[in-house]
Design a protein around this motif. Structure first.
Motif, PDB file in Angstrom:
ATOM      1  N   ALA A   1     -96.736 -86.344  53.958  1.00 27.07           N
ATOM      2  CA  ALA A   1     -95.460 -86.926  53.430  1.00 27.07           C
ATOM      3  C   ALA A   1     -94.188 -86.168  53.461  1.00 27.07           C
TER       4      ALA A   1
ATOM      5  N   ARG B   1     -93.667 -86.519  57.581  1.00 25.94           N
ATOM      6  CA  ARG B   1     -93.221 -87.720  58.084  1.00 25.94           C
ATOM      7  C   ARG B   1     -91.984 -88.427  57.336  1.00 25.94           C
ATOM      8  N   ARG B   2     -91.962 -87.949  56.339  1.00 24.18           N
ATOM      9  CA  ARG B   2     -90.476 -88.289  55.588  1.00 24.18           C
ATOM     10  C   ARG B   2     -89.320 -87.527  55.808  1.00 24.18           C
TER      11      ARG B   2
ATOM     12  N   ASP C   1    -100.390 -83.162  61.070  1.00 21.91           N
ATOM     13  CA  ASP C   1     -99.582 -82.805  59.816  1.00 21.91           C
ATOM     14  C   ASP C   1     -99.745 -81.361  59.277  1.00 21.91           C
TER      15      ASP C   1
ATOM     16  N   GLU D   1     -95.202 -81.705  48.059  1.00 26.57           N
ATOM     17  CA  GLU D   1     -95.966 -82.669  48.914  1.00 26.57           C
ATOM     18  C   GLU D   1     -96.435 -83.784  47.828  1.00 26.57           C
TER      19      GLU D   1
ATOM     20  N   GLU E   1     -93.850 -86.136  46.726  1.00 23.57           N
ATOM     21  CA  GLU E   1     -93.418 -86.970  48.007  1.00 23.57           C
ATOM     22  C   GLU E   1     -94.702 -88.140  48.253  1.00 23.57           C
ATOM     23  N   ARG E   2     -95.924 -87.854  48.270  1.00 22.40           N
ATOM     24  CA  ARG E   2     -96.808 -88.870  48.487  1.00 22.40           C
ATOM     25  C   ARG E   2     -96.721 -89.802  47.461  1.00 22.40           C
TER      26      ARG E   2
ATOM     27  N   ARG F   1     -93.760 -90.989  45.981  1.00 19.40           N
ATOM     28  CA  ARG F   1     -92.675 -91.863  46.741  1.00 19.40           C
ATOM     29  C   ARG F   1     -93.224 -92.517  47.992  1.00 19.40           C
ATOM     30  N   MET F   2     -93.965 -91.946  48.692  1.00 19.57           N
ATOM     31  CA  MET F   2     -94.383 -92.493  50.077  1.00 19.57           C
ATOM     32  C   MET F   2     -95.271 -93.813  49.821  1.00 19.57           C
TER      33      MET F   2
ATOM     34  N   GLU G   1     -92.993 -96.609  48.299  1.00 18.58           N
ATOM     35  CA  GLU G   1     -92.092 -97.425  49.228  1.00 18.58           C
ATOM     36  C   GLU G   1     -92.804 -97.711  50.437  1.00 18.58           C
ATOM     37  N   GLY G   2     -94.097 -97.172  50.842  1.00 15.83           N
ATOM     38  CA  GLY G   2     -94.648 -97.621  51.801  1.00 15.83           C
ATOM     39  C   GLY G   2     -95.352 -99.090  52.062  1.00 15.83           C
TER      40      GLY G   2
ATOM     41  N   LEU H   1     -97.526 -99.527  55.333  1.00 17.51           N
ATOM     42  CA  LEU H   1     -98.418 -97.977  55.343  1.00 17.51           C
ATOM     43  C   LEU H   1     -99.914 -98.126  55.328  1.00 17.51           C
TER      44      LEU H   1
END
Length: 351
Positions: free
Chosen positions: A173, A176-177, A208, A240, A243-244, A246-247, A250-251, A255
């Motif tokens: 996350a 990639r972001r 990653d 992390e 952020e995961r 959020r990912m 939003e993905g 995703l």
């Protein structure tokens, strides 16, 4: 759909502890190579260390001048030896434990490079194990040590403690972001730390994966290094996991589709190139972390299974498993078949 696995183990992959040491009464390896008695002195160093470590564990001795190129490539892929050790193969050697969690390189850049590897995150345990190893060696031959500069090493960046404490983190996350480059790496540099790829300096962050480790060894104690690295790892893991979330939020379907496609390719392909494999494997790991797949377990054992798969399916290891060297296309076919079988056996269920 399952929720995100907000566990430390879904981020922290492994811990490595490394110590650099030289002996007080021998020329450093760089000078030793130029000495007319180089091989005789190098053999004496190897004999002394092998004798001291026999009391600690069972080790296999690899004298680099006698090791085949194929075996050497396998040891490099497993991070058990370094390219500097290979370059010094006329005088260098390695002692590797049967379970491959301890590697002691001899006559590399320094006389001794001690390494201890373990799954997961436990700096204290790794430090305790490697200090036992270090004590056993120091009982045989005194180390080169200066009251002002600490342990003396060939490279000034290792002066002082000679300690590198590294933790491998799976950071899809943040990477990639864009947060790794934008926030995490600058903060690590400010703290005297660094983030490298899975295979050390100069390697990319394939799959990653990032190694977080200290850069500074002089003017700080071993305890301070462990504390700084540990705090940085804890903060990075928290970032992390945030952020995961959020990912995933939003993905959306895009995703989820990418991750499910990765699973489809890995369980059906017939040719699988190494870099593509690492990218797709990272997607599967991310899918498990985000809760897009279920493996029927409550813990994060999948992390170890999939990370070992990444190591097993590197080129030299494929040749070792096959029992004979394969050309690239046959390696890709072997990797595809092996990955299909292993990932299918995990019985992942799309949520």
């Amino acid at each position: 759909m399952s929720g995100i696995r907000e566990t430390f183990e879904s981020v922290a992959v492994s811990t490595r502890m490394r110590l650099a040491r030289n002996f007080a009464d021998y020329p450093f390896p760089g000078r030793l190579l130029k000495d007319s008695h180089a091989e005789e002195q190098a053999q004496e160093i190897v004999r002394l260390i092998a004798s001291s470590l026999a009391k600690v564990d069972q080790f296999t001795l690899y004298e680099m001048k006698n090791v085949s190129d194929e075996r050497m490539a396998y040891l490099l892929e497993r991070n058990l030896i370094s390219r500097d050790l290979v370059r010094n193969r006329r005088i260098s050697a390695a002692l590797i434990s049967s379970d491959e969690i301890i590697s002691v390189m001899l006559n590399e850049e320094d006389h001794v490079r001690e390494q201890y590897f373990m799954h997961g995150f436990d700096l204290s345990r790794a430090w305790e194990r490697i200090t036992g190893l270090d004590d056993a060696i120091s009982e045989i031959v005194p180390f080169a040590f200066d009251e002002q500069f600490g342990y003396l090493t060939a490279c000034p960046t290792n002066l002082g403690t000679g300690l590198r404490a590294s933790v491998m983190l799976f950071l899809p996350a943040l990477s990639r972001r864009g947060a790794m480059a934008r926030e995490i790496v600058p903060e690590l540099l400010r703290l005297g730390l660094t983030a490298r790829g899975a295979y050390g300096e100069g390697s990319g962050a394939e799959g990653d994966l990032f190694q977080v480790s200290n850069e500074v060894t002089l003017g700080v104690s071993e305890e301070e290094i462990l504390s700084i690295v540990g705090d940085a790892v804890n903060a990075t893991v928290e970032s992390e996991l945030l952020e995961r979330s959020r990912m995933k939020a939003e993905g959306g379907m895009e995703l989820r589709d990418r991750i499910c496609r990765a699973y489809g390719v890995l369980t059906n392909c017939r040719l699988l190139e190494e870099h593509e494999f690492l990218r797709l494997l990272s997607d599967i790991k991310l899918g498990l972390a985000l809760g897009y797949f279920s493996d029927g377990s409550e813990d994060d054992a999948w992390m170890g299974v999939l990370d070992e798969l990444a190591s097993v399916l590197r080129p030299a290891n494929i040749n070792r498993l096959n029992g004979a060297p394969l050309d690239k296309q046959r390696q890709d076919a072997y990797r595809a078949e092996y990955a299909r079988t292993a990932i299918s056996a995990m019985h992942l269920q799309a949520e």
